[in-house]
Motif scaffolding. Structure first.
Motif, PDB file in Angstrom:
ATOM      1  N   PRO A 185      43.803  38.337  45.447  1.00  0.00           N
ATOM      2  CA  PRO A 185      44.049  39.141  44.237  1.00  0.00           C
ATOM      3  C   PRO A 185      43.790  40.631  44.467  1.00  0.00           C
ATOM      4  N   GLN A 186      42.918  40.941  45.439  1.00  0.00           N
ATOM      5  CA  GLN A 186      42.609  42.344  45.727  1.00  0.00           C
ATOM      6  C   GLN A 186      43.834  43.073  46.290  1.00  0.00           C
ATOM      7  N   PHE A 201      39.859  33.812  42.171  1.00  0.00           N
ATOM      8  CA  PHE A 201      39.611  35.145  42.725  1.00  0.00           C
ATOM      9  C   PHE A 201      38.839  34.980  44.024  1.00  0.00           C
ATOM     10  N   GLN A 223      36.453  47.943  40.747  1.00  0.00           N
ATOM     11  CA  GLN A 223      37.548  48.764  41.268  1.00  0.00           C
ATOM     12  C   GLN A 223      38.418  49.315  40.136  1.00  0.00           C
ATOM     13  N   LEU A 232      45.201  39.322  35.141  1.00  0.00           N
ATOM     14  CA  LEU A 232      44.562  38.523  36.169  1.00  0.00           C
ATOM     15  C   LEU A 232      43.885  37.350  35.476  1.00  0.00           C
ATOM     16  N   LEU A 240      45.962  43.861  43.234  1.00  0.00           N
ATOM     17  CA  LEU A 240      45.391  44.962  42.451  1.00  0.00           C
ATOM     18  C   LEU A 240      45.669  46.303  43.119  1.00  0.00           C
ATOM     19  N   LEU A 266      35.410  37.194  43.756  1.00  0.00           N
ATOM     20  CA  LEU A 266      35.864  38.589  43.808  1.00  0.00           C
ATOM     21  C   LEU A 266      35.922  39.264  42.443  1.00  0.00           C
ATOM     22  N   ARG A 267      35.669  38.500  41.386  1.00  0.00           N
ATOM     23  CA  ARG A 267      35.905  39.063  40.054  1.00  0.00           C
ATOM     24  C   ARG A 267      35.149  40.368  39.799  1.00  0.00           C
ATOM     25  N   SER A 305      33.893  42.590  41.849  1.00  0.00           N
ATOM     26  CA  SER A 305      34.348  43.725  42.658  1.00  0.00           C
ATOM     27  C   SER A 305      35.716  44.236  42.182  1.00  0.00           C
ATOM     28  N   LEU A 306      36.569  43.316  41.716  1.00  0.00           N
ATOM     29  CA  LEU A 306      37.865  43.734  41.169  1.00  0.00           C
ATOM     30  C   LEU A 306      37.670  44.525  39.882  1.00  0.00           C
ATOM     31  N   GLU A 307      36.781  44.050  39.016  1.00  0.00           N
ATOM     32  CA  GLU A 307      36.500  44.759  37.765  1.00  0.00           C
ATOM     33  C   GLU A 307      35.923  46.142  38.038  1.00  0.00           C
TER      34      GLU A 307
END
Length: 171
Positions: A43-44, A37, A77, A64, A47, A70-71, A73-75
């Motif tokens: 990955p963003q 990530f 989001q 994922l 997503l 980035l994990r 911030s992705l979670e």
């Protein structure tokens, strides 16, 4: 390697079990990301494209697999935008990947640059179509457009959405 060569019965059993474990219906198209990530792996972008796909009413789920900066911030989001059916699996070692390939319907490698993505031939070996950005090094050699997969211009979320639509609407 031989462990990606699965007989049809083992393959469908693996698919059934892995999907059951994720709480997925048999006919839900499953999109898989496998990698770090990190911004360069993008990955963003996936997503964002997946969120748009779902907002357009297309049924799908996203797995994922991996970890990295980035994990969180992705979670966040996913929670904020209430994006449905996103599964964060954390890091998985090599031996666990065949089950994910079996469960998935498409592998996405959205990287901004990547010399050679090992997951691409592995996934294709498992019979999985791929969506890759045009900056992934193995593209010319491995991906036959509309046969083994689709490519999209790096960073182009709308183009990625179209690729996902194509593969999620015709299994």
């Amino acid at each position: 390697s031989s462990r990606f060569c699965l007989t049809e019965s083992i393959y469908s059993e693996l698919r059934r079990k892995t999907r059951q474990h994720l709480g997925l219906a048999d006919d839900t198209p499953l999109v898989l990301f496998c990698g770090k990530f990190s911004p360069v792996k993008a990955p963003q972008l996936l997503l964002g494209a997946y969120a748009r796909l779902r907002a357009m009413g297309t049924n799908a789920a996203l797995v994922l697999c991996g970890d990295g900066v980035l994990r969180s911030s992705l979670e966040t989001q996913v929670q904020h935008e209430r994006i449905a059916d996103v599964h964060f699996l954390g890091f998985r070692n090599q031996s666990e990947l065949p089950a994910l390939y079996a469960a998935a319907d498409v592998l996405v490698v959205p990287s901004e640059r990547e010399a050679f993505a090992m997951v691409v031939p592995e996934a294709m070996h498992a019979g999985l179509p791929v969506i890759v950005s045009n900056r992934v090094g193995c593209v010319e050699d491995l991906v036959s457009e509309n046969q083994t997969g689709l490519t999209f211009p790096v960073g182009d979320e709308a183009a990625l959405v179209r690729c996902l639509q194509t593969l999620c609407s015709e299994p």
